[in-house]
Design an enzyme around this catalytic site. Structure first.
Site, short mmCIF file in Angstrom:
data_model
loop_
_atom_site.label_atom_id
_atom_site.label_comp_id
_atom_site.label_asym_id
_atom_site.label_seq_id
_atom_site.Cartn_x
_atom_site.Cartn_y
_atom_site.Cartn_z
N HIS A 190 -2.57 6.40 4.74
CA HIS A 190 -1.15 6.63 4.48
C HIS A 190 -0.99 7.87 3.62
O HIS A 190 -1.78 8.09 2.70
CB HIS A 190 -0.52 5.42 3.77
CG HIS A 190 -1.34 4.88 2.64
ND1 HIS A 190 -2.45 4.09 2.83
CD2 HIS A 190 -1.21 5.03 1.30
CE1 HIS A 190 -2.96 3.78 1.66
NE2 HIS A 190 -2.24 4.35 0.70
N ASP B 31 7.64 2.99 -1.12
CA ASP B 31 6.55 2.32 -1.83
C ASP B 31 7.14 1.23 -2.72
O ASP B 31 8.14 1.43 -3.41
CB ASP B 31 5.76 3.33 -2.67
CG ASP B 31 4.42 2.78 -3.11
OD1 ASP B 31 3.39 3.31 -2.66
OD2 ASP B 31 4.40 1.81 -3.91
N ILE B 32 6.48 0.07 -2.72
CA ILE B 32 6.98 -1.09 -3.48
C ILE B 32 6.85 -0.87 -4.99
O ILE B 32 7.54 -1.52 -5.78
CB ILE B 32 6.24 -2.37 -3.01
CG1 ILE B 32 7.05 -3.61 -3.26
CG2 ILE B 32 4.85 -2.45 -3.62
CD1 ILE B 32 6.53 -4.85 -2.55
N ASN C 2 -5.12 9.10 -0.55
CA ASN C 2 -6.26 8.66 -1.34
C ASN C 2 -7.36 8.13 -0.42
O ASN C 2 -7.07 7.55 0.63
CB ASN C 2 -5.84 7.56 -2.32
CG ASN C 2 -4.78 8.05 -3.30
OD1 ASN C 2 -4.78 9.20 -3.72
ND2 ASN C 2 -3.84 7.18 -3.66
N VAL D 236 -5.13 0.19 -0.10
CA VAL D 236 -4.81 -0.37 1.22
C VAL D 236 -5.58 0.45 2.26
O VAL D 236 -5.41 1.67 2.34
CB VAL D 236 -3.29 -0.33 1.50
CG1 VAL D 236 -3.01 -0.89 2.90
CG2 VAL D 236 -2.51 -1.11 0.44
P1 AMP Z 1 -3.22 3.52 -2.18
O1 AMP Z 1 -3.51 2.97 -3.55
O2 AMP Z 1 -3.30 5.01 -2.05
O3 AMP Z 1 -4.00 2.79 -1.11
O4 AMP Z 1 -1.69 3.22 -1.93
C1 AMP Z 1 -1.22 1.95 -1.53
C2 AMP Z 1 0.23 1.93 -1.86
O5 AMP Z 1 0.83 0.88 -1.13
C3 AMP Z 1 0.53 1.68 -3.35
O6 AMP Z 1 1.27 2.76 -3.88
C4 AMP Z 1 1.33 0.38 -3.32
O7 AMP Z 1 2.36 0.36 -4.29
C5 AMP Z 1 1.87 0.36 -1.90
N1 AMP Z 1 2.18 -0.95 -1.36
C6 AMP Z 1 1.38 -2.04 -1.36
N2 AMP Z 1 2.00 -3.06 -0.74
C7 AMP Z 1 3.21 -2.60 -0.33
C8 AMP Z 1 4.32 -3.17 0.36
N3 AMP Z 1 4.31 -4.45 0.77
N4 AMP Z 1 5.40 -2.39 0.60
C9 AMP Z 1 5.42 -1.12 0.19
N5 AMP Z 1 4.41 -0.51 -0.46
C10 AMP Z 1 3.32 -1.24 -0.73
#
Ligand code: AMP
Length: 121
Positions: free
Chosen positions: A101, A31-32, A88, A97
Protein backbone atom coordinates in the site's frame (compact mmCIF):
# COMPACT_ATOMS: atom_id res chain seq x y z
CA UNK A 1 2.47 -16.09 3.57
CA UNK A 2 -1.33 -15.93 3.38
CA UNK A 3 -2.71 -13.27 1.05
CA UNK A 4 -5.75 -12.88 3.31
CA UNK A 5 -5.17 -9.60 5.12
CA UNK A 6 -7.43 -6.91 6.51
CA UNK A 7 -7.03 -5.10 3.17
CA UNK A 8 -8.40 -8.11 1.27
CA UNK A 9 -11.47 -7.85 3.49
CA UNK A 10 -11.76 -4.12 2.77
CA UNK A 11 -11.64 -4.84 -0.99
CA UNK A 12 -14.39 -7.47 -0.63
CA UNK A 13 -16.40 -5.16 1.68
CA UNK A 14 -16.30 -7.75 4.49
CA UNK A 15 -15.11 -4.95 6.77
CA UNK A 16 -15.94 -1.26 6.35
CA UNK A 17 -13.55 1.48 5.32
CA UNK A 18 -13.85 5.10 4.26
CA UNK A 19 -13.27 4.40 0.55
CA UNK A 20 -12.40 7.50 -1.47
CA UNK A 21 -11.38 5.97 -4.82
CA UNK A 22 -11.92 2.71 -6.68
CA UNK A 23 -11.26 1.31 -10.13
CA UNK A 24 -10.67 -2.17 -11.56
CA UNK A 25 -7.10 -2.33 -10.27
CA UNK A 26 -6.89 -0.15 -7.17
CA UNK A 27 -8.69 1.05 -4.08
CA UNK A 28 -7.99 4.03 -1.83
CA UNK A 29 -9.37 4.59 1.65
CA UNK A 30 -8.65 6.74 4.67
CA UNK A 31 -6.12 5.38 7.16
CA UNK A 32 -7.85 4.38 10.41
CA UNK A 33 -4.98 5.94 12.42
CA UNK A 34 -4.11 9.10 10.47
CA UNK A 35 -0.60 10.55 10.80
CA UNK A 36 -1.42 13.75 8.89
CA UNK A 37 -4.52 15.89 8.33
CA UNK A 38 -5.07 13.83 5.14
CA UNK A 39 -3.83 10.23 5.26
CA UNK A 40 -5.10 7.62 2.87
CA UNK A 41 -3.85 4.25 1.67
CA UNK A 42 -3.76 3.31 -2.00
CA UNK A 43 -3.71 -0.42 -2.57
CA UNK A 44 -3.75 -2.75 -5.56
CA UNK A 45 -6.67 -5.17 -5.63
CA UNK A 46 -4.10 -7.85 -6.46
CA UNK A 47 -2.64 -9.07 -3.17
CA UNK A 48 1.13 -8.51 -3.23
CA UNK A 49 2.64 -9.01 0.24
CA UNK A 50 5.68 -6.72 0.14
CA UNK A 51 7.78 -4.62 -2.23
CA UNK A 52 10.05 -7.68 -2.44
CA UNK A 53 7.23 -9.61 -4.10
CA UNK A 54 6.58 -7.14 -6.94
CA UNK A 55 7.05 -8.88 -10.30
CA UNK A 56 7.96 -7.39 -13.67
CA UNK A 57 4.35 -7.80 -14.80
CA UNK A 58 3.23 -5.68 -11.84
CA UNK A 59 5.15 -2.61 -13.02
CA UNK A 60 2.16 -0.91 -14.71
CA UNK A 61 0.07 -1.59 -11.61
CA UNK A 62 2.65 0.04 -9.33
CA UNK A 63 2.81 3.06 -11.61
CA UNK A 64 -0.96 3.22 -11.53
CA UNK A 65 -0.94 3.45 -7.72
CA UNK A 66 1.23 6.59 -7.99
CA UNK A 67 -1.10 8.05 -10.60
CA UNK A 68 -4.03 7.49 -8.22
CA UNK A 69 -2.03 9.24 -5.46
CA UNK A 70 -1.45 12.23 -7.73
CA UNK A 71 -5.11 12.32 -8.73
CA UNK A 72 -6.20 12.29 -5.09
CA UNK A 73 -3.68 15.03 -4.31
CA UNK A 74 -5.09 17.19 -7.10
CA UNK A 75 -8.72 16.50 -6.17
CA UNK A 76 -8.10 17.36 -2.53
CA UNK A 77 -6.01 20.48 -3.19
CA UNK A 78 -2.57 19.18 -2.11
CA UNK A 79 -0.80 18.87 -5.46
CA UNK A 80 0.91 22.26 -5.44
CA UNK A 81 1.81 22.52 -1.75
CA UNK A 82 3.11 18.95 -1.78
CA UNK A 83 2.61 15.72 0.04
CA UNK A 84 4.37 12.49 1.03
CA UNK A 85 3.88 9.10 -0.63
CA UNK A 86 5.60 6.17 1.05
CA UNK A 87 5.51 2.37 0.97
CA UNK A 88 6.94 0.52 3.96
CA UNK A 89 8.63 -2.88 3.59
CA UNK A 90 8.91 -5.53 6.29
CA UNK A 91 9.86 -4.96 9.94
CA UNK A 92 12.50 -2.26 9.64
CA UNK A 93 10.38 -0.38 7.14
CA UNK A 94 7.49 -0.36 9.60
CA UNK A 95 5.18 -2.57 7.55
CA UNK A 96 2.31 -4.03 9.57
CA UNK A 97 -0.15 -5.10 6.85
CA UNK A 98 1.28 -7.52 4.30
CA UNK A 99 -0.61 -6.29 1.27
CA UNK A 100 1.39 -3.50 -0.38
CA UNK A 101 0.00 0.00 0.00
CA UNK A 102 1.06 3.55 -0.64
CA UNK A 103 0.58 5.89 2.27
CA UNK A 104 -0.46 9.31 0.94
CA UNK A 105 0.02 11.98 3.61
CA UNK A 106 -0.84 15.63 3.14
CA UNK A 107 -2.05 18.77 4.81
CA UNK A 108 1.08 19.76 6.73
CA UNK A 109 4.85 19.89 6.15
CA UNK A 110 6.39 16.46 6.61
CA UNK A 111 9.49 15.84 8.70
CA UNK A 112 12.68 14.24 7.43
CA UNK A 113 14.43 11.95 8.22
CA UNK A 114 11.75 9.47 9.34
CA UNK A 115 13.80 7.92 12.18
CA UNK A 116 14.47 9.52 15.55
CA UNK A 117 17.91 8.08 16.36
CA UNK A 118 20.93 9.88 15.00
CA UNK A 119 22.40 7.93 12.08
CA UNK A 120 25.90 6.58 12.85
CA UNK A 121 28.09 6.54 9.75
P1 AMP B 1 2.01 -0.17 7.36
O1 AMP B 1 2.37 -0.07 8.82
O2 AMP B 1 2.88 0.60 6.43
O3 AMP B 1 1.82 -1.61 6.94
O4 AMP B 1 0.60 0.54 7.24
C1 AMP B 1 -0.60 -0.09 7.59
C2 AMP B 1 -1.59 1.01 7.79
O5 AMP B 1 -2.88 0.43 7.74
C3 AMP B 1 -1.47 1.73 9.14
O6 AMP B 1 -1.23 3.11 8.92
C4 AMP B 1 -2.82 1.47 9.79
O7 AMP B 1 -3.27 2.57 10.54
C5 AMP B 1 -3.70 1.16 8.61
N1 AMP B 1 -4.87 0.33 8.87
C6 AMP B 1 -4.89 -0.85 9.54
N2 AMP B 1 -6.14 -1.34 9.57
C7 AMP B 1 -6.92 -0.45 8.90
C8 AMP B 1 -8.31 -0.37 8.58
N3 AMP B 1 -9.17 -1.33 8.97
N4 AMP B 1 -8.76 0.69 7.88
C9 AMP B 1 -7.91 1.65 7.50
N5 AMP B 1 -6.59 1.65 7.75
C10 AMP B 1 -6.10 0.62 8.46
Amino acid sequence: MSSDTIFTKIISREIPADIIYEDDEALAFKDINPQAPFHCLIIPKKPIATINDIQVEDMPLIGHLYRVAAQLAKENGFADEGYRVVMNCNANGGQTVYHIHLHMLAGKAMGWPPYTEKLKV
